[in-house]
Design a protein around this motif. Structure first.
Motif, short mmCIF file in Angstrom:
data_model
loop_
_atom_site.label_atom_id
_atom_site.label_comp_id
_atom_site.label_asym_id
_atom_site.label_seq_id
_atom_site.Cartn_x
_atom_site.Cartn_y
_atom_site.Cartn_z
N ILE A 15 0.85 -1.19 0.00
CA ILE A 15 0.00 0.00 0.00
C ILE A 15 0.88 1.24 0.00
CG2 ILE A 15 -1.76 1.31 1.25
CD1 ILE A 15 -2.79 -1.26 2.42
N LEU A 16 0.71 2.08 -1.00
CA LEU A 16 1.42 3.35 -1.07
C LEU A 16 0.48 4.45 -0.61
CD1 LEU A 16 3.06 2.99 -4.61
CD2 LEU A 16 4.01 2.32 -2.39
N ILE A 17 0.98 5.39 0.18
CA ILE A 17 0.16 6.50 0.63
C ILE A 17 0.93 7.80 0.49
CG2 ILE A 17 -1.18 5.13 2.28
CD1 ILE A 17 0.61 6.34 4.50
N THR A 18 0.19 8.88 0.23
CA THR A 18 0.80 10.20 0.31
C THR A 18 0.85 10.57 1.78
OG1 THR A 18 -1.39 11.14 -0.08
CG2 THR A 18 0.07 10.99 -1.97
N PRO A 19 1.86 11.36 2.22
CA PRO A 19 2.01 11.65 3.66
C PRO A 19 0.76 12.22 4.32
CG PRO A 19 3.96 12.33 2.47
CD PRO A 19 2.97 11.90 1.43
N ILE A 20 0.01 13.08 3.63
CA ILE A 20 -1.15 13.72 4.23
C ILE A 20 -2.26 12.72 4.54
CG2 ILE A 20 -2.28 14.25 2.03
CD1 ILE A 20 -2.19 16.49 5.17
#
Length: 304
Positions: A97-102
């Protein structure tokens, strides 16, 4: 009667506004209105009473709401059960799972917790990436199925090999330290907003939807861009600047709400879309189907 109609009905009952419900459902206002009218015709009774204050359920509407919510809940449980049955017959042992920091928020924690409890045999590999880097990594070969939670403008080109599942239309919140003599509830203008130093929770802000939308209205005095929550909070709590964050990120500031005032930017065109990006070839992967179902249900529960 279709499940789609029940979903539309429940969302309208919750939001009490045709425009807000249509936004949340990613459909046209006219399509929602027509669907509700067809449902009322099929049931043989009015379900809503329209007024200046919004859409109010009739007595029969209240009865129908309880039934509709129960049906949708049972369908959700069945989908989870079907996905688990498919997982039992596959070799999926991990999901990236990749996520943007926000998006490292309470919502994501809930999604991960439900997935882990529902499917403990599939390991999760979670990594933070900037939005601009997520497409690059998704297009690279991976030993495991991979998805990304991302927040961007939907007109962004994601290519022919990707599928984007929208979860919520996201508006933006201005965070103002109470030490600053500023308010935007009754006196909002972009000129006033852009006259202040601004902090964004982005390490590469000029590629973010928020920065691009702000820049359309004038020069941005960007005091801080960071993906460290501690740094971001400290700058705001010390009254050094105002901050702008997606609406869902406001959940991360609830415990410190006494230090900040918050105002939604009152521009219906100032929004981005929170959703899941996945390769089209992986859409039938059981672990990904399970995450998609859990994510949709979780985001709906937060009423974004």
């Amino acid at each position: 009667m279709r499940l789609e109609q029940l979903t539309y009905f429940v969302e309208l009952a919750r939001s009490r506004s045709l425009h807000k419900a249509a936004d949340h459902l990613f459909i046209a206002h006219q399509s929602l209105h027509a669907s509700i009218k067809n449902l009322e015709k099929e049931m043989g009774t009015p379900l809503f009473i329209p007024s200046k204050s919004g859409m109010t359920l009739t007595a029969n509407g209240e009865k129908f709401l309880a039934v509709a919510q129960n049906i949708l809940s049972q369908i959700h449980e069945l989908k989870l059960d079907f996905s688990l049955s498919q997982l039992a017959n596959t070799t999926d042992t991990a999901l990236s799972i990749l996520i943007t920091p926000i998006f490292d928020s309470i919502i994501l924690s809930d999604i991960i917790n439900v997935f882990s409890k529902t499917c403990p045999n599939v390991g999760l590999q979670i990594a933070e990436r900037e939005g601009i880097d997520i497409l690059t990594q998704l297009n690279q070969p991976s030993p495991h199925p991979m998805i990304a939670f991302i927040n961007f403008k939907q007109e962004h080109d994601i290519g022919e090999t990707m599928h984007f599942l929208p979860l919520a239309k996201v508006h933006y919140i201005i965070l103002v330290p109470k030490a600053l003599p500023l308010e935007f509830k009754t006196d909002f203008s972009y000129e006033k907003l852009l006259s202040q130093p601004i902090a964004l929770f982005e390490s590469k802000p000029k590629t973010s939807p928020c920065y691009k939308m702000l820049a359309q209205h004038g020069q941005v005095d960007l005091m801080l861009s960071t993906n460290s929550y501690n740094t971001f909070r400290n700058v705001l709590y010390n009254g050094l600047s105002i901050g702008i964050v997606p609406e869902y990120a406001l959940l991360n500031f609830e415990n410190n709400s006494g230090k900040l005032n918050h105002y939604r930017i009152p521009d219906e065109n100032f929004f981005s879309t929170l959703g899941i990006l996945v390769k089209k070839e992986d859409l039938d992967c059981p672990s990904i189907k399970l995450v998609l179902e859990i994510a949709q249900h979780t985001v709906q529960s937060y009423h974004l």
